[in-house]
Write a protein that holds these residues in place. Sequence first.
Motif, PDB file in Angstrom:
ATOM      1  N   VAL A 251      43.405  34.733  41.603  1.00 31.04           N
ATOM      2  CA  VAL A 251      43.350  35.112  40.187  1.00 31.04           C
ATOM      3  C   VAL A 251      42.171  34.493  39.449  1.00 31.04           C
ATOM      4  CG1 VAL A 251      44.582  34.977  37.982  1.00 31.04           C
ATOM      5  CG2 VAL A 251      45.828  35.535  40.084  1.00 31.04           C
ATOM      6  N   HIS A 252      41.934  33.206  39.689  1.00 31.81           N
ATOM      7  CA  HIS A 252      40.938  32.488  38.888  1.00 31.81           C
ATOM      8  C   HIS A 252      39.568  32.369  39.550  1.00 31.81           C
ATOM      9  CE1 HIS A 252      43.792  31.451  35.769  1.00 31.81           C
ATOM     10  NE2 HIS A 252      44.658  31.128  36.709  1.00 31.81           N
ATOM     11  N   GLU A 253      39.488  32.661  40.840  1.00 34.04           N
ATOM     12  CA  GLU A 253      38.189  32.605  41.510  1.00 34.04           C
ATOM     13  C   GLU A 253      37.736  33.996  41.974  1.00 34.04           C
ATOM     14  OE1 GLU A 253      38.017  29.660  44.593  1.00 34.04           O
ATOM     15  OE2 GLU A 253      38.738  28.055  43.295  1.00 34.04           O
ATOM     16  N   LYS A 254      38.501  34.602  42.880  1.00 34.50           N
ATOM     17  CA  LYS A 254      38.062  35.862  43.485  1.00 34.50           C
ATOM     18  C   LYS A 254      38.018  37.018  42.487  1.00 34.50           C
ATOM     19  CE  LYS A 254      39.115  34.825  48.289  1.00 34.50           C
ATOM     20  NZ  LYS A 254      39.586  35.420  49.555  1.00 34.50           N
ATOM     21  N   LEU A 255      39.067  37.188  41.701  1.00 34.08           N
ATOM     22  CA  LEU A 255      39.066  38.268  40.718  1.00 34.08           C
ATOM     23  C   LEU A 255      38.072  37.995  39.598  1.00 34.08           C
ATOM     24  CD1 LEU A 255      42.878  39.101  40.565  1.00 34.08           C
ATOM     25  CD2 LEU A 255      41.053  40.694  41.168  1.00 34.08           C
ATOM     26  N   LYS A 256      38.033  36.765  39.133  1.00 39.34           N
ATOM     27  CA  LYS A 256      37.099  36.398  38.067  1.00 39.34           C
ATOM     28  C   LYS A 256      35.650  36.642  38.491  1.00 39.34           C
ATOM     29  CE  LYS A 256      38.550  35.125  34.022  1.00 39.34           C
ATOM     30  NZ  LYS A 256      38.114  35.910  32.834  1.00 39.34           N
ATOM     31  N   ALA A 257      35.362  36.393  39.760  1.00 35.18           N
ATOM     32  CA  ALA A 257      33.992  36.548  40.263  1.00 35.18           C
ATOM     33  C   ALA A 257      33.507  37.989  40.176  1.00 35.18           C
ATOM     34  CB  ALA A 257      33.895  36.056  41.703  1.00 35.18           C
ATOM     35  N   ILE A 258      34.445  38.953  40.197  1.00 37.65           N
ATOM     36  CA  ILE A 258      34.055  40.365  40.077  1.00 37.65           C
ATOM     37  C   ILE A 258      34.497  40.939  38.732  1.00 37.65           C
ATOM     38  CG2 ILE A 258      33.972  40.792  42.561  1.00 37.65           C
ATOM     39  CD1 ILE A 258      36.759  42.042  42.388  1.00 37.65           C
ATOM     40  N   GLU A 259      34.797  40.044  37.780  1.00 36.08           N
ATOM     41  CA  GLU A 259      35.164  40.407  36.403  1.00 36.08           C
ATOM     42  C   GLU A 259      36.473  41.183  36.334  1.00 36.08           C
ATOM     43  OE1 GLU A 259      31.744  42.373  34.765  1.00 36.08           O
ATOM     44  OE2 GLU A 259      30.644  40.478  34.547  1.00 36.08           O
ATOM     45  N   GLY A 260      37.396  40.836  37.201  1.00 37.73           N
ATOM     46  CA  GLY A 260      38.706  41.464  37.190  1.00 37.73           C
ATOM     47  C   GLY A 260      39.697  40.677  36.356  1.00 37.73           C
ATOM     48  N   ASP A 261      40.175  41.283  35.252  1.00 38.62           N
ATOM     49  CA  ASP A 261      41.151  40.631  34.378  1.00 38.62           C
ATOM     50  C   ASP A 261      42.561  41.038  34.764  1.00 38.62           C
ATOM     51  OD1 ASP A 261      39.213  39.367  32.893  1.00 38.62           O
ATOM     52  OD2 ASP A 261      39.127  40.930  31.352  1.00 38.62           O
TER      53      ASP A 261
END
Length: 298
Positions: A251-261
Amino acid sequence: MFAIAVHGGAGVMNRSELSPDKEKAIHQSLADAVEAGYQVLAKGGPALDAVEQAVRVLEDAEHFNAGRGSVFTSDERHEMDASIMDGKTLKAGAVAGVKNVRNPITLARTVMDKSDYVLLMAPGAEDFARQHNLPFEPDEYFFTQQRYQELKKKQSGEGDSRKIGTVGAVALDQAGNVAAATSTGGMTNKTFGRLGDSPVIGAGTYANNQACAVSCTGDGEYFIRAVAAYDVYCLMVYKGLSLQEACRVVVHEKLKAIEGDGGLIAVDRAGNLELAFNSEGMYRGWRNDRGEGGTAIF
C-alpha cells in the motif's frame, strides 16, 4: 479463533461533505456488515459465507459504490463487478459489468459453486443469474440522487472520478480457513465497458489458507498493474513478511510508487487484521473473537 473485517471503499474524501447524519449512517452500515459476518463465524460457519453475507449488507446500503449505491456510467447505467475466493480450495467466482442484479457478490458465489468457470461477463452473467433464480431489481432501485449529481459534475468537468468506491470483506473462520469478497459499481462516468480490479482474482481479491485473504479498494487500474492482493500473499509466503509488513509494502511503497491511491483489508491465519490505506480515508470495520472491533472512516 475467528475474525472479520469489511471496507466500504477508499479514496478522495472531504470531511466537510460528510454530514453528521450521513456519517452516522455509514458507521451503522459498516457495523451491520461486520455483525452479519461475525454471526456466521461465531456459530462455526465458514469464512466464505461470512464474507458473502457481510458484502450483501454493504451492497444493500446506498452509501457505498456497490449494489444499490453503484455509480452511473457515462450512459446513465449501472454496471457492477464482484468476486469471491475460498482460501481452502482456491476456488473463485467473479462477474463483470452486470446490470440490475441485486447482489452481484451472490452471483459471483454462484459462479464459483454452480459453474466450471471463474469469471462471467455480462450479458451472459445475467443469463446465468436468471437461470439460478437470483433476484433482479429495476433501474429505479439503483438510482440515488447523490450518484446522479456526481455523474453530472464529472461530465461537466468538475468532480473527481476517484471518489470512494468498492466494498469488500475478509474473514478467518474457526476451522482456520480464510476467504475474501469484493464488489463495486466501478468508476463514475466510465466508458467502453471499463473494468477495475474488483472482479480480477489476484488484483482486487485473493485468499489462500497458506497465508491470508485480501480485498482491495481504490484506483483499480493501479491495483491491477500491481497485482496488489496477490502481492500481499507473495510477500508473506516468499519473503516471510508479517501480514502487517506485507500490507505496508504493497500500500505505502509499491502502489504509491505508481501513484495508486486506495487501500486494502486483510486477515492472516492467526486472526491478525490489517486495514491499510494511503488515501485520505477508508470506510472500514472489524471484529474478532477477543472482543476487539470498531468502525472508522478517516
